[in-house]
Design a protein around this motif. Structure first.
Motif, PDB file in Angstrom:
ATOM      1  N   ILE A  22       0.850  -1.199   0.000  1.00  0.00           N
ATOM      2  CA  ILE A  22       0.000   0.000   0.000  1.00  0.00           C
ATOM      3  C   ILE A  22       0.881   1.243   0.000  1.00  0.00           C
ATOM      4  CG2 ILE A  22      -1.737   1.303   1.299  1.00  0.00           C
ATOM      5  CD1 ILE A  22      -2.783  -1.343   2.367  1.00  0.00           C
ATOM      6  N   HIS A  23       0.500   2.229  -0.793  1.00  0.00           N
ATOM      7  CA  HIS A  23       1.258   3.482  -0.889  1.00  0.00           C
ATOM      8  C   HIS A  23       1.333   4.142   0.489  1.00  0.00           C
ATOM      9  CE1 HIS A  23       2.481   7.495  -2.159  1.00  0.00           C
ATOM     10  NE2 HIS A  23       2.717   7.012  -3.373  1.00  0.00           N
ATOM     11  N   PRO A  24       2.516   4.589   0.909  1.00  0.00           N
ATOM     12  CA  PRO A  24       2.661   5.172   2.255  1.00  0.00           C
ATOM     13  C   PRO A  24       1.667   6.285   2.548  1.00  0.00           C
ATOM     14  CG  PRO A  24       4.813   4.849   1.243  1.00  0.00           C
ATOM     15  CD  PRO A  24       3.803   4.525   0.191  1.00  0.00           C
ATOM     16  N   ALA A  25       1.327   7.067   1.527  1.00  0.00           N
ATOM     17  CA  ALA A  25       0.418   8.194   1.756  1.00  0.00           C
ATOM     18  C   ALA A  25      -1.008   7.729   2.031  1.00  0.00           C
ATOM     19  CB  ALA A  25       0.428   9.127   0.537  1.00  0.00           C
ATOM     20  N   ASP A  26      -1.336   6.464   1.728  1.00  0.00           N
ATOM     21  CA  ASP A  26      -2.705   5.978   1.895  1.00  0.00           C
ATOM     22  C   ASP A  26      -2.849   4.996   3.055  1.00  0.00           C
ATOM     23  OD1 ASP A  26      -3.404   7.477  -0.298  1.00  0.00           O
ATOM     24  OD2 ASP A  26      -3.200   5.825  -1.719  1.00  0.00           O
ATOM     25  N   ILE A  27      -1.772   4.736   3.788  1.00  0.00           N
ATOM     26  CA  ILE A  27      -1.808   3.774   4.899  1.00  0.00           C
ATOM     27  C   ILE A  27      -2.797   4.204   5.975  1.00  0.00           C
ATOM     28  CG2 ILE A  27      -0.480   2.965   6.892  1.00  0.00           C
ATOM     29  CD1 ILE A  27       0.070   1.284   4.545  1.00  0.00           C
ATOM     30  N   ALA A  28      -2.798   5.482   6.325  1.00  0.00           N
ATOM     31  CA  ALA A  28      -3.662   5.966   7.407  1.00  0.00           C
ATOM     32  C   ALA A  28      -5.133   5.734   7.078  1.00  0.00           C
ATOM     33  CB  ALA A  28      -3.399   7.449   7.661  1.00  0.00           C
ATOM     34  N   GLU A  29      -5.531   6.041   5.838  1.00  0.00           N
ATOM     35  CA  GLU A  29      -6.920   5.830   5.429  1.00  0.00           C
ATOM     36  C   GLU A  29      -7.254   4.339   5.409  1.00  0.00           C
ATOM     37  OE1 GLU A  29     -10.718   7.030   4.373  1.00  0.00           O
ATOM     38  OE2 GLU A  29      -9.005   8.243   5.045  1.00  0.00           O
ATOM     39  N   PHE A  30      -6.306   3.516   4.996  1.00  0.00           N
ATOM     40  CA  PHE A  30      -6.509   2.065   4.971  1.00  0.00           C
ATOM     41  C   PHE A  30      -6.778   1.545   6.384  1.00  0.00           C
ATOM     42  CE2 PHE A  30      -4.959  -2.299   5.220  1.00  0.00           C
ATOM     43  CZ  PHE A  30      -5.598  -2.894   4.141  1.00  0.00           C
ATOM     44  N   LYS A  31      -5.979   1.990   7.342  1.00  0.00           N
ATOM     45  CA  LYS A  31      -6.144   1.543   8.726  1.00  0.00           C
ATOM     46  C   LYS A  31      -7.492   1.984   9.294  1.00  0.00           C
ATOM     47  CE  LYS A  31      -1.249   1.303  10.002  1.00  0.00           C
ATOM     48  NZ  LYS A  31      -0.177   1.879  10.859  1.00  0.00           N
ATOM     49  N   LYS A  32      -7.940   3.179   8.905  1.00  0.00           N
ATOM     50  CA  LYS A  32      -9.234   3.679   9.382  1.00  0.00           C
ATOM     51  C   LYS A  32     -10.367   2.761   8.930  1.00  0.00           C
ATOM     52  CE  LYS A  32      -9.783   8.081   8.977  1.00  0.00           C
ATOM     53  NZ  LYS A  32     -10.074   9.414   8.379  1.00  0.00           N
ATOM     54  N   ASN A  33     -10.270   2.260   7.692  1.00  0.00           N
ATOM     55  CA  ASN A  33     -11.296   1.356   7.178  1.00  0.00           C
ATOM     56  C   ASN A  33     -11.231  -0.008   7.867  1.00  0.00           C
ATOM     57  OD1 ASN A  33     -12.869   2.619   4.835  1.00  0.00           O
ATOM     58  ND2 ASN A  33     -10.770   3.181   4.331  1.00  0.00           N
ATOM     59  N   GLN A  34     -10.017  -0.425   8.267  1.00  0.00           N
ATOM     60  CA  GLN A  34      -9.887  -1.697   8.981  1.00  0.00           C
ATOM     61  C   GLN A  34     -10.629  -1.649  10.317  1.00  0.00           C
ATOM     62  OE1 GLN A  34      -8.299  -4.434   7.441  1.00  0.00           O
ATOM     63  NE2 GLN A  34      -8.515  -2.893   5.824  1.00  0.00           N
TER      64      GLN A  34
END
Length: 702
Positions: free
Chosen positions: A192-204
């Motif tokens: 996952i692109h580093p800039a999108d990790i935070a949004e990915f974790k929020k969805n988890q």
């Protein structure tokens, strides 16, 4: 065309056919609705999904939605109309009666800050829905289906932290073998692109609460390519409500993202030059005004357009015109600093924001440099093009403190620059609005002018350079305005052209000259041929010859005493008609002169084909004699060319003995200019002619 209608609905301006082709051949259905829910336009793909053609689909969307899905769809539509982007799925009804599952995105459509409708993208997810259902029925059958799809399918056991299944499509998306994910050699989070990790974790976090998620993010595949994917993840709970599994779908949406970016780009940029368009430019201008107002600073707005650009389009075609606009935009960019802004406002109009002013003369210096740069020739295809530009300058805050005021006043300055002869710059001043008012009044007065009382003719002698004797004259109109006094042609002839009063003025000049020559003839005065400027519009109007013959008959005048001066524009606008007209006029006995030769896109083929009697060299080249080697070369070339084609040459604007000597050396036939005489009133011209005459078979005392 459905695509074109949709583009207009969205206020998108590109007219590149490739742009519309992208939309019409998009794999998804792209549509536009008004705020009442009426479908206004749709791309051609709708027929493949719902069975309707793009023209049949028009009307309320309600009829297309399965009844038990209708309230849901209406709610999402109302949210979109209120300004909130909506993503949802629903079941629709195919033209043939069966159901189609669609994933829909609704985006509010704005115009001048107001929502005027909804732009939508509908993706057929019927296959995905079927796949999801079959997953629960037969895992082996599901695997065969999944592996045949472009959509990546996966399943994760939460309790065992183990990948249960990964479809082959995952490898096409990420470049990683599905078995490596199952064996734990790779973790999806790692790509996952580093800039999108935070949004990915929020969805988890949402998923662990049992809430399904659909979201988009970027990955970096095994080759280092950045891709956009869309993830749809479904939590699976046991009978006790405990999260036991996550099932998901991964779709590569990189192409769709690129297309969306193009649509968004061309909503704010010019398709041809890639420059910001008027909408984006005005937005930037508004931001800069806000910033400068807070800081108490100034900036400059340059508004410019290309002189005679329409002539290039009309004569050489729009493809050449488009290439010229691209070349001009590149040159303009060379004069800007990083903090400045350049935009194509429309057509051949450009605007520049000079963001920081070091001194009051900086915008003038920049504009002067631009004028000089644009004057240099452009090589477009096989053509060497020479154009000029006119520039209006407005300064914030004294020339306008809002976007509309500043643009309007810079435009007034541009209009002033063009009315002053083009190829120059003008800085706005409040008096220019007075000049605009004067133009308005002049137009009204021109419509009601009493020609015989207000218009007069002056006559400028034409001289034999060897004998210095007058052998002809040019009739020049003046307007003795009741309020503003004597006005030159440059002040009212352009208005006459725009309003078509030029037809009446042209006929009045022709009639007045014929009457005057006949009167001198009756009085026994010496007479010479008189030339008359014929506008392109008048020259190409069908009744010119009929009107001419009638006037000649009424004034009992021989045609040899008249010369018609026409411009290259007259010829180029309609070659076939111009050729017939010149032949007919010469047959009648009228001498034809080609005026301002060398200032347009002069073609030797025109001279060869039309065979006029005289070429008239424009004064701009005569002024350059002894100061510009290029102008001297042009004058010599025109003289030699004309003589080789059995034509005579008139040089206008001759003011010095040095210019006369040069023209004599190169055998110029006729001279016109202040060296010999300015334009004279009727009585003054008669006195001049009586004191300076030549008696031949053609120029005689009657």
């Amino acid at each position: 065309m459905a695509v074109l209608n949709m583009a207009k609905s969205l206020s998108v301006k590109p007219d590149n056919p490739n742009f519309f082709s992208i939309i019409d051949h998009h794999p998804d259905t792209i549509f536009a609705m008004d705020i009442s829910g009426n479908i206004l336009s749709c791309n051609n793909n709708v027929e493949g999904i719902l069975g309707y053609t793009s023209s049949e689909i028009h009307g309320p969307f309600h009829r297309l939605v399965k009844k038990d899905n209708l309230n849901k769809v209406i709610n999402h539509f109302e949210m979109a109309v209120s300004g909130v982007v909506q993503n949802y799925s629903c079941i629709t009804i195919h033209k043939d009666g069966y159901f189609v599952d669609l994933q829909i995105t609704n985006i509010p459509m704005f115009s001048n800050g107001e929502i005027i409708g909804v732009y939508g993208i509908a993706k057929d997810i019927t296959t995905i829905k079927i796949t999801e259902t079959r997953l629960k029925e037969n895992e082996k059958q599901n695997q065969q289906i999944y592996n045949s799809l472009d959509v990546g399918v996966w399943s994760l056991d939460i309790r065992l932290h183990k990948i249960l299944y990964v479809s082959k499509a995952i490898e096409a998306i990420s470049g990683i073998n599905p078995e490596d994910f199952k064996k734990g050699f790779h973790n999806w989070r790692e790509i996952i692109h580093p800039a999108d990790i935070a949004e990915f974790k929020k969805n988890q976090i949402e998923l662990r609460k049992g809430i399904p998620c659909q979201y988009q993010y970027r990955i970096i595949d095994i080759k280092g390519n950045v891709k956009w994917v869309e993830a749809r993840t479904f939590p699976v709970l046991n009978s006790e409500g405990e999260l036991v599994r996550l099932d998901g779908l991964i779709t590569d949406i990189s192409k769709k993202k690129l297309e969306d970016e193009k649509i968004n780009f061309f909503a704010y940029h010019d398709y041809l030059t890639g420059l910001p368009n008027r909408r984006k430019f005005e937005g930037e201008l508004k931001k800069i005004i806000t910033t400068k107002q807070a800081a108490g600073e100034k900036f400059a707005l340059l508004y410019l357009d290309l002189d005679r650009f329409k002539f290039v389009n009309d004569t050489l075609g729009h493809s050449v015109g488009d290439e010229l606009l691209k070349a001009v935009s590149n040159r303009l960019g060379n004069h800007l600093k990083p903090q400045d802004h350049l935009a194509r406002i429309g057509g051949d109009e450009f605007a520049i924001i000079v963001n920081q002013l070091n001194d009051a003369n900086e915008p003038i210096n920049i504009a002067s440099n631009i004028i000089t740069e644009i004057e240099k020739h452009f090589k477009i295809n096989e053509y060497d093009l020479h154009i000029t530009t006119s520039i209006g300058i407005g300064i914030y805050p004294q020339d306008g403190q809002t976007v509309s005021d500043l643009l309007a006043n810079a435009d007034v300055a541009l209009y002033r620059a063009k009315s002053m002869g083009k190829n120059n710059l003008q800085v706005y001043s409040p008096t220019m609005n007075i000049e605009s008012y004067k133009q308005f009044v002049l137009e009204n007065d021109l419509r009601s002018a009493a020609f015989d009382k207000e218009f007069i003719l002056h006559y400028q002698p034409k001289v034999d350079p060897k004998t210095r004797q007058t052998i002809g004259a040019e009739a020049l109109i003046r307007w003795n305005h009741p309020e503003w006094g004597m006005l030159s042609p440059s002040e009212f002839i352009p208005l006459a052209e725009e309003t078509n009063i030029i037809f009446e003025i042209g006929d009045w000049v022709l009639s007045s000259v014929c009457k005057q020559i006949n009167q001198w003839k009756i009085e026994g005065q010496p007479i010479v041929p008189v030339s008359i400027n014929i506008s392109a519009k008048r020259f190409l109007k069908d009744d010119l010859v009929i009107k001419l013959l009638k006037i000649l008959d009424e004034t009992n005048l021989e045609p040899k005493w008249l010369e018609f001066e026409i411009t290259e524009t007259s010829i180029i606008q309609n070659e076939e008609k111009s050729l017939a007209m010149i032949k007919l006029l010469k047959k009648i006995g009228i001498t034809i002169s080609l005026d301002d030769f060398g200032t347009g896109y002069s073609s030797i083929s025109y001279l060869k084909k039309f065979k006029v009697d005289y070429l008239k060299i424009d004064r701009s080249f005569i002024n350059g004699i002894h100061s510009c080697i290029d102008d001297e070369a042009i004058v010599k070339s025109i003289l030699h060319l004309a003589h080789d084609l059995k034509m005579k040459v008139v040089a206008e604007g001759v003011e010095t003995e040095e210019q006369l000597a040069f023209l004599l050396q190169h055998q110029c036939d006729v001279i016109q200019g202040y060296l010999f005489s300015k334009p004279l009133e009727r009585s003054e011209f008669m006195a001049h002619l009586s004191n300076n005459q030549i008696l031949t078979d053609d120029y005689e005392r009657i």
